[in-house]
Design a protein around this motif. Structure first.
Motif, PDB file in Angstrom:
ATOM      1  N   ARG A  74     -12.913 -64.046 -26.924  1.00 29.62           N
ATOM      2  CA  ARG A  74     -12.437 -63.290 -28.078  1.00 29.62           C
ATOM      3  C   ARG A  74     -11.529 -64.213 -28.885  1.00 29.62           C
ATOM      4  NH1 ARG A  74     -11.568 -57.589 -29.217  1.00 29.62           N
ATOM      5  NH2 ARG A  74      -9.958 -57.436 -30.791  1.00 29.62           N
ATOM      6  N   ALA A  75     -11.747 -64.247 -30.162  1.00 27.68           N
ATOM      7  CA  ALA A  75     -10.954 -65.081 -31.073  1.00 27.68           C
ATOM      8  C   ALA A  75     -10.925 -66.540 -30.604  1.00 27.68           C
ATOM      9  CB  ALA A  75      -9.542 -64.521 -31.205  1.00 27.68           C
ATOM     10  N   GLY A  76     -12.072 -67.024 -30.106  1.00 26.97           N
ATOM     11  CA  GLY A  76     -12.175 -68.420 -29.708  1.00 26.97           C
ATOM     12  C   GLY A  76     -11.538 -68.771 -28.378  1.00 26.97           C
ATOM     13  N   ARG A  77     -11.167 -67.779 -27.580  1.00 21.64           N
ATOM     14  CA  ARG A  77     -10.541 -68.042 -26.286  1.00 21.64           C
ATOM     15  C   ARG A  77     -11.169 -67.160 -25.213  1.00 21.64           C
ATOM     16  NH1 ARG A  77      -5.849 -67.623 -29.694  1.00 21.64           N
ATOM     17  NH2 ARG A  77      -4.901 -69.652 -29.909  1.00 21.64           N
ATOM     18  N   TRP A  78     -11.333 -67.727 -24.025  1.00 17.68           N
ATOM     19  CA  TRP A  78     -11.761 -66.913 -22.895  1.00 17.68           C
ATOM     20  C   TRP A  78     -10.590 -66.064 -22.447  1.00 17.68           C
ATOM     21  CZ3 TRP A  78     -16.542 -66.065 -21.437  1.00 17.68           C
ATOM     22  CH2 TRP A  78     -17.520 -66.996 -21.762  1.00 17.68           C
ATOM     23  N   ARG A  79     -10.862 -64.785 -22.187  1.00 19.29           N
ATOM     24  CA  ARG A  79      -9.822 -63.904 -21.665  1.00 19.29           C
ATOM     25  C   ARG A  79     -10.387 -63.088 -20.520  1.00 19.29           C
ATOM     26  NH1 ARG A  79      -9.227 -58.404 -24.078  1.00 19.29           N
ATOM     27  NH2 ARG A  79     -11.267 -57.940 -24.924  1.00 19.29           N
ATOM     28  N   LEU A  80      -9.555 -62.811 -19.557  1.00 19.12           N
ATOM     29  CA  LEU A  80      -9.924 -62.011 -18.398  1.00 19.12           C
ATOM     30  C   LEU A  80      -9.051 -60.773 -18.410  1.00 19.12           C
ATOM     31  CD1 LEU A  80     -10.632 -63.223 -14.860  1.00 19.12           C
ATOM     32  CD2 LEU A  80      -8.938 -61.465 -15.176  1.00 19.12           C
ATOM     33  N   TYR A  81      -9.632 -59.618 -18.173  1.00 14.02           N
ATOM     34  CA  TYR A  81      -8.859 -58.377 -18.194  1.00 14.02           C
ATOM     35  C   TYR A  81      -9.404 -57.427 -17.139  1.00 14.02           C
ATOM     36  CZ  TYR A  81     -12.858 -57.418 -21.200  1.00 14.02           C
ATOM     37  OH  TYR A  81     -14.133 -57.319 -21.697  1.00 14.02           O
ATOM     38  N   VAL A  82      -8.545 -56.533 -16.660  1.00 13.48           N
ATOM     39  CA  VAL A  82      -8.944 -55.532 -15.679  1.00 13.48           C
ATOM     40  C   VAL A  82      -9.023 -54.196 -16.398  1.00 13.48           C
ATOM     41  CG1 VAL A  82      -8.355 -54.386 -13.508  1.00 13.48           C
ATOM     42  CG2 VAL A  82      -7.858 -56.831 -13.806  1.00 13.48           C
ATOM     43  N   VAL A  83     -10.185 -53.568 -16.316  1.00 11.91           N
ATOM     44  CA  VAL A  83     -10.447 -52.310 -17.010  1.00 11.91           C
ATOM     45  C   VAL A  83      -9.800 -51.162 -16.231  1.00 11.91           C
ATOM     46  CG1 VAL A  83     -12.237 -50.750 -17.828  1.00 11.91           C
ATOM     47  CG2 VAL A  83     -12.617 -53.231 -17.893  1.00 11.91           C
ATOM     48  N   LEU A  84      -8.861 -50.483 -16.865  1.00 16.19           N
ATOM     49  CA  LEU A  84      -8.188 -49.332 -16.264  1.00 16.19           C
ATOM     50  C   LEU A  84      -8.587 -48.093 -17.053  1.00 16.19           C
ATOM     51  CD1 LEU A  84      -4.591 -50.806 -15.812  1.00 16.19           C
ATOM     52  CD2 LEU A  84      -6.472 -50.807 -14.155  1.00 16.19           C
ATOM     53  N   LEU A  85      -9.566 -47.367 -16.534  1.00 18.50           N
ATOM     54  CA  LEU A  85     -10.051 -46.174 -17.233  1.00 18.50           C
ATOM     55  C   LEU A  85      -9.151 -44.982 -16.947  1.00 18.50           C
ATOM     56  CD1 LEU A  85     -13.874 -46.570 -16.548  1.00 18.50           C
ATOM     57  CD2 LEU A  85     -12.602 -47.201 -18.606  1.00 18.50           C
ATOM     58  N   HIS A 132     -13.937 -74.091 -24.356  1.00 22.37           N
ATOM     59  CA  HIS A 132     -14.735 -74.825 -23.358  1.00 22.37           C
ATOM     60  C   HIS A 132     -13.812 -75.604 -22.451  1.00 22.37           C
ATOM     61  CE1 HIS A 132     -18.404 -73.767 -25.342  1.00 22.37           C
ATOM     62  NE2 HIS A 132     -18.054 -74.363 -26.468  1.00 22.37           N
ATOM     63  N   PRO A 133     -14.170 -75.817 -21.221  1.00 17.77           N
ATOM     64  CA  PRO A 133     -15.321 -75.236 -20.547  1.00 17.77           C
ATOM     65  C   PRO A 133     -15.045 -73.785 -20.145  1.00 17.77           C
ATOM     66  CG  PRO A 133     -14.099 -76.550 -18.979  1.00 17.77           C
ATOM     67  CD  PRO A 133     -13.424 -76.718 -20.323  1.00 17.77           C
ATOM     68  N   VAL A 134     -16.100 -73.107 -19.701  1.00 17.84           N
ATOM     69  CA  VAL A 134     -15.945 -71.744 -19.183  1.00 17.84           C
ATOM     70  C   VAL A 134     -15.027 -71.823 -17.964  1.00 17.84           C
ATOM     71  CG1 VAL A 134     -17.171 -69.808 -18.128  1.00 17.84           C
ATOM     72  CG2 VAL A 134     -18.237 -71.087 -19.995  1.00 17.84           C
TER      73      VAL A 134
END
Length: 95
Positions: free
Chosen positions: A12-23, A38-40
């Motif tokens: 997102r917006a040129g950056r890899w981001r990791l998030y935890v989905v809290l429904l 880059h890299p992934v």
């Protein structure tokens, strides 16, 4: 926070981001930005980021990659890759 959740990683917006989905909550989703295109992020980097957020992959879980589009109505729209894994609240060593 107990139970299992889905962690996702996307760009997102040129950056890899990791998030935890809290429904079903008003809590802010835990998120980590890798601040690069880059890299992934490697498996180890993803595991470390999850740990910082207080989560760990569920035993036996593996990362799965899916393909999406920026604009679902346009088949020529750029592809978005999303990785997902089942996680649980981090239990710590020996817990």
């Amino acid at each position: 926070m107990a139970g299992e959740f889905t962690a996702q990683m996307s760009m997102r917006a040129g950056r890899w981001r990791l998030y935890v989905v809290l429904l079903n909550t008003t809590e802010r989703w835990p998120e980590h930005s890798f601040d690069r295109t880059h890299p992934v992020p490697t498996f180890t980097e993803r595991a470390e980021a999850l740990s910082v957020l207080g989560f760990e992959p569920v035993p036996g879980a593996s990362w799965e990659w899916t393909e999406d589009r920026e604009n679902l109505d346009d088949p020529a729209s750029p592809v978005i890759l999303i990785a997902a894994v089942r996680v649980r609240s981090w239990t710590g060593v020996g817990a």
